[in-house]
Design a protein around this motif. Structure first.
Motif, PDB file in Angstrom:
ATOM      1  N   MET A   1      27.772  93.314 117.278  1.00  4.04           N
ATOM      2  CA  MET A   1      27.939  92.197 118.194  1.00  4.04           C
ATOM      3  C   MET A   1      29.211  91.443 117.838  1.00  4.04           C
ATOM      4  O   MET A   1      29.546  91.299 116.674  1.00  4.04           O
ATOM      5  CB  MET A   1      26.738  91.261 118.097  1.00  4.04           C
ATOM      6  N   ALA A   2      29.877  90.946 118.851  1.00  2.00           N
ATOM      7  CA  ALA A   2      31.127  90.227 118.643  1.00  2.00           C
ATOM      8  C   ALA A   2      30.906  88.736 118.845  1.00  2.00           C
ATOM      9  O   ALA A   2      30.126  88.322 119.704  1.00  2.00           O
ATOM     10  CB  ALA A   2      32.167  90.741 119.630  1.00  2.00           C
ATOM     11  N   LYS A   3      31.596  87.954 118.054  1.00  2.00           N
ATOM     12  CA  LYS A   3      31.536  86.503 118.225  1.00  2.00           C
ATOM     13  C   LYS A   3      32.616  86.089 119.202  1.00  2.00           C
ATOM     14  O   LYS A   3      33.739  86.582 119.159  1.00  2.00           O
ATOM     15  CB  LYS A   3      31.744  85.800 116.892  1.00  2.00           C
ATOM     16  N   ILE A   4      32.257  85.178 120.123  1.00  2.00           N
ATOM     17  CA  ILE A   4      33.234  84.631 121.057  1.00  2.00           C
ATOM     18  C   ILE A   4      33.174  83.111 120.989  1.00  2.00           C
ATOM     19  O   ILE A   4      32.167  82.536 120.551  1.00  2.00           O
ATOM     20  CB  ILE A   4      32.990  85.119 122.505  1.00  2.00           C
ATOM     21  N   ASN A   5      34.240  82.461 121.422  1.00  2.00           N
ATOM     22  CA  ASN A   5      34.269  81.002 121.469  1.00  2.00           C
ATOM     23  C   ASN A   5      33.395  80.509 122.619  1.00  2.00           C
ATOM     24  O   ASN A   5      33.206  81.213 123.610  1.00  2.00           O
ATOM     25  CB  ASN A   5      35.699  80.494 121.665  1.00  2.00           C
ATOM     26  N   GLY A   6      32.898  79.304 122.500  1.00  2.00           N
ATOM     27  CA  GLY A   6      32.035  78.731 123.524  1.00  2.00           C
ATOM     28  C   GLY A   6      32.696  78.615 124.881  1.00  2.00           C
ATOM     29  O   GLY A   6      32.033  78.685 125.909  1.00  2.00           O
ATOM     30  N   ASN A   7      34.041  78.419 124.916  1.00  2.00           N
ATOM     31  CA  ASN A   7      34.714  78.289 126.207  1.00  2.00           C
ATOM     32  C   ASN A   7      35.037  79.645 126.846  1.00  2.00           C
ATOM     33  O   ASN A   7      35.575  79.703 127.934  1.00  2.00           O
ATOM     34  CB  ASN A   7      35.987  77.447 126.082  1.00  2.00           C
ATOM     35  N   GLU A   8      34.711  80.753 126.184  1.00  2.00           N
ATOM     36  CA  GLU A   8      34.938  82.092 126.734  1.00  2.00           C
ATOM     37  C   GLU A   8      33.716  82.644 127.455  1.00  2.00           C
ATOM     38  O   GLU A   8      33.750  83.762 127.968  1.00  2.00           O
ATOM     39  CB  GLU A   8      35.349  83.058 125.616  1.00  2.00           C
ATOM     40  N   ILE A   9      32.630  81.899 127.485  1.00  2.00           N
ATOM     41  CA  ILE A   9      31.407  82.362 128.154  1.00  2.00           C
ATOM     42  C   ILE A   9      31.630  82.355 129.658  1.00  2.00           C
ATOM     43  O   ILE A   9      32.121  81.379 130.228  1.00  2.00           O
ATOM     44  CB  ILE A   9      30.203  81.467 127.785  1.00  2.00           C
ATOM     45  N   ARG A  10      31.289  83.448 130.313  1.00  2.00           N
ATOM     46  CA  ARG A  10      31.436  83.608 131.759  1.00  2.00           C
ATOM     47  C   ARG A  10      30.086  84.008 132.351  1.00  2.00           C
ATOM     48  O   ARG A  10      29.244  84.583 131.667  1.00  2.00           O
ATOM     49  CB  ARG A  10      32.460  84.704 132.082  1.00  2.00           C
ATOM     50  N   PRO A  11      29.871  83.734 133.653  1.00  2.00           N
ATOM     51  CA  PRO A  11      28.632  84.185 134.289  1.00  2.00           C
ATOM     52  C   PRO A  11      28.476  85.700 134.154  1.00  2.00           C
ATOM     53  O   PRO A  11      29.425  86.447 134.334  1.00  2.00           O
ATOM     54  CB  PRO A  11      28.810  83.775 135.753  1.00  2.00           C
ATOM     55  N   GLY A  12      27.282  86.137 133.798  1.00  2.00           N
ATOM     56  CA  GLY A  12      27.006  87.550 133.587  1.00  2.00           C
ATOM     57  C   GLY A  12      27.044  87.952 132.124  1.00  2.00           C
ATOM     58  O   GLY A  12      26.531  89.007 131.762  1.00  2.00           O
ATOM     59  N   ASN A  13      27.664  87.104 131.255  1.00  2.00           N
ATOM     60  CA  ASN A  13      27.662  87.395 129.823  1.00  2.00           C
ATOM     61  C   ASN A  13      26.267  87.244 129.258  1.00  2.00           C
ATOM     62  O   ASN A  13      25.486  86.397 129.702  1.00  2.00           O
ATOM     63  CB  ASN A  13      28.587  86.449 129.057  1.00  2.00           C
ATOM     64  N   ILE A  14      25.947  88.055 128.262  1.00  2.00           N
ATOM     65  CA  ILE A  14      24.672  87.946 127.555  1.00  2.00           C
ATOM     66  C   ILE A  14      24.993  87.514 126.136  1.00  2.00           C
ATOM     67  O   ILE A  14      25.829  88.125 125.472  1.00  2.00           O
ATOM     68  CB  ILE A  14      23.918  89.288 127.583  1.00  2.00           C
ATOM     69  N   ILE A  15      24.340  86.425 125.702  1.00  2.00           N
ATOM     70  CA  ILE A  15      24.611  85.889 124.370  1.00  2.00           C
ATOM     71  C   ILE A  15      23.308  85.747 123.595  1.00  2.00           C
ATOM     72  O   ILE A  15      22.224  85.656 124.181  1.00  2.00           O
ATOM     73  CB  ILE A  15      25.339  84.530 124.428  1.00  2.00           C
ATOM     74  N   GLU A  16      23.450  85.737 122.269  1.00  2.00           N
ATOM     75  CA  GLU A  16      22.306  85.448 121.404  1.00  2.00           C
ATOM     76  C   GLU A  16      22.427  83.991 121.003  1.00  2.00           C
ATOM     77  O   GLU A  16      23.451  83.570 120.463  1.00  2.00           O
ATOM     78  CB  GLU A  16      22.322  86.357 120.187  1.00  2.00           C
ATOM     79  N   HIS A  17      21.385  83.190 121.306  1.00  2.00           N
ATOM     80  CA  HIS A  17      21.428  81.752 121.083  1.00  2.00           C
ATOM     81  C   HIS A  17      20.017  81.266 120.760  1.00  2.00           C
ATOM     82  O   HIS A  17      19.075  81.624 121.463  1.00  2.00           O
ATOM     83  CB  HIS A  17      21.973  81.058 122.339  1.00  2.00           C
ATOM     84  N   ASP A  18      19.875  80.488 119.728  1.00  2.00           N
ATOM     85  CA  ASP A  18      18.560  79.948 119.317  1.00  2.00           C
ATOM     86  C   ASP A  18      17.503  81.042 119.171  1.00  2.00           C
ATOM     87  O   ASP A  18      16.349  80.883 119.574  1.00  2.00           O
ATOM     88  CB  ASP A  18      18.061  78.888 120.301  1.00  2.00           C
ATOM     89  N   GLY A  19      17.881  82.187 118.635  1.00  2.00           N
ATOM     90  CA  GLY A  19      16.928  83.256 118.372  1.00  2.00           C
ATOM     91  C   GLY A  19      16.497  84.046 119.590  1.00  2.00           C
ATOM     92  O   GLY A  19      15.557  84.835 119.515  1.00  2.00           O
ATOM     93  N   GLY A  20      17.143  83.849 120.733  1.00  2.00           N
ATOM     94  CA  GLY A  20      16.775  84.584 121.942  1.00  2.00           C
ATOM     95  C   GLY A  20      17.991  85.200 122.599  1.00  2.00           C
ATOM     96  O   GLY A  20      19.132  84.894 122.257  1.00  2.00           O
ATOM     97  N   LEU A  21      17.734  86.075 123.566  1.00  2.00           N
ATOM     98  CA  LEU A  21      18.808  86.676 124.358  1.00  2.00           C
ATOM     99  C   LEU A  21      18.880  85.939 125.681  1.00  2.00           C
ATOM    100  O   LEU A  21      17.881  85.827 126.390  1.00  2.00           O
ATOM    101  CB  LEU A  21      18.532  88.156 124.608  1.00  2.00           C
ATOM    102  N   TRP A  22      20.070  85.451 126.016  1.00  2.00           N
ATOM    103  CA  TRP A  22      20.256  84.625 127.199  1.00  2.00           C
ATOM    104  C   TRP A  22      21.341  85.202 128.090  1.00  2.00           C
ATOM    105  O   TRP A  22      22.366  85.662 127.610  1.00  2.00           O
ATOM    106  CB  TRP A  22      20.633  83.205 126.798  1.00  2.00           C
ATOM    107  N   LEU A  23      21.119  85.151 129.395  1.00  2.00           N
ATOM    108  CA  LEU A  23      22.098  85.558 130.392  1.00  2.00           C
ATOM    109  C   LEU A  23      22.760  84.295 130.938  1.00  2.00           C
ATOM    110  O   LEU A  23      22.058  83.366 131.359  1.00  2.00           O
ATOM    111  CB  LEU A  23      21.416  86.321 131.530  1.00  2.00           C
ATOM    112  N   ALA A  24      24.086  84.246 130.929  1.00  2.00           N
ATOM    113  CA  ALA A  24      24.813  83.106 131.500  1.00  2.00           C
ATOM    114  C   ALA A  24      24.782  83.243 133.019  1.00  2.00           C
ATOM    115  O   ALA A  24      25.324  84.184 133.573  1.00  2.00           O
ATOM    116  CB  ALA A  24      26.237  83.074 130.985  1.00  2.00           C
ATOM    117  N   VAL A  25      24.107  82.305 133.675  1.00  2.00           N
ATOM    118  CA  VAL A  25      23.959  82.349 135.123  1.00  2.00           C
ATOM    119  C   VAL A  25      25.110  81.600 135.797  1.00  2.00           C
ATOM    120  O   VAL A  25      25.713  82.086 136.741  1.00  2.00           O
ATOM    121  CB  VAL A  25      22.602  81.748 135.556  1.00  2.00           C
ATOM    122  N   LYS A  26      25.397  80.411 135.290  1.00  2.00           N
ATOM    123  CA  LYS A  26      26.444  79.588 135.867  1.00  2.00           C
ATOM    124  C   LYS A  26      27.219  78.942 134.732  1.00  2.00           C
ATOM    125  O   LYS A  26      26.635  78.598 133.697  1.00  2.00           O
ATOM    126  CB  LYS A  26      25.808  78.511 136.748  1.00  2.00           C
TER     127      LYS A  26
END
Length: 187
Positions: A1-26
């Motif tokens: 897994m790669a680390k990205i900066n918080g401002n690089e998150i785009r809709p459709g990205n999947i991130i690991e956050h707070d122990g879960g897998l999350w899809l960026a919707v907006k």
């Protein structure tokens, strides 16, 4: 897994956050008059479906997750579970019936779907974009009625109701878009 900066998150990205897998919707990038810029991200949990609004600054690091996709073939349903077979290895897996959500009625015997996996866990399934269905019940065809912006309700063989043009009659095959759940064309 790669680390990205918080401002690089785009809709459709999947991130690991707070122990879960999350899809960026907006994702909205905000630059307030006072303080640093941040990304206001609406997230949906891939396992539970819950939603979360979170702020990420550019210095925040998050884990970007890449899901593996595999072609699966639907075999049958048993005790509320759907049984799929990997088209390459012929391994069978059982998944809960709600993995397809409201698109579940479009699933047909032998249909090929695309499964998204994280490690060995199936998270989602994508149906083909268009499916052929049969009209079971609709109003009769009215001669002389034009097809311009007029639709009538129709009941499909899978139990769903869609709006169809007036020239479509009972026992006809139509193509339905599985994303919008709307009539697309005659089959």
């Amino acid at each position: 897994m790669a680390k990205i900066n918080g401002n690089e998150i785009r809709p459709g990205n999947i991130i690991e956050h707070d122990g879960g897998l999350w899809l960026a919707v907006k994702c909205d990038h905000v630059k307030p008059g006072k303080g640093g810029a941040f990304a206001q991200v609406e997230l949906r949990n891939l396992r539970t479906g819950t939603k979360l609004n979170e702020r990420f600054r550019s210095v925040d690091k998050v884990e970007s997750v890449k899901l593996d996709t595999k072609d699966q073939q639907f075999l049958y349903e048993t005790d509320g579970k759907l049984v799929f077979m990997d088209t390459e290895t012929y391994e069978q897996i059982e998944l809960p019936g709600d993995i397809l959500g409201e698109r579940r009625p479009f699933l047909q015997d032998g249909m090929k779907v695309v499964m998204e996996f994280y490690e060995d866990e199936a998270l989602s399934a994508r149906l083909p974009p268009k499916v052929t269905c049969k009209i079971v019940e609709t109003e009769p065809v009215v001669k002389g009625q034009t097809a311009a912006n007029s639709f009538k309700p129709a009941l499909l063989d899978n139990g769903l109701r869609v709006m169809v043009p007036p020239f479509i009659g009972n026992d006809e095959l139509i193509v339905v878009n599985t994303e919008s759940m709307e009539y697309s064309e005659r089959a």
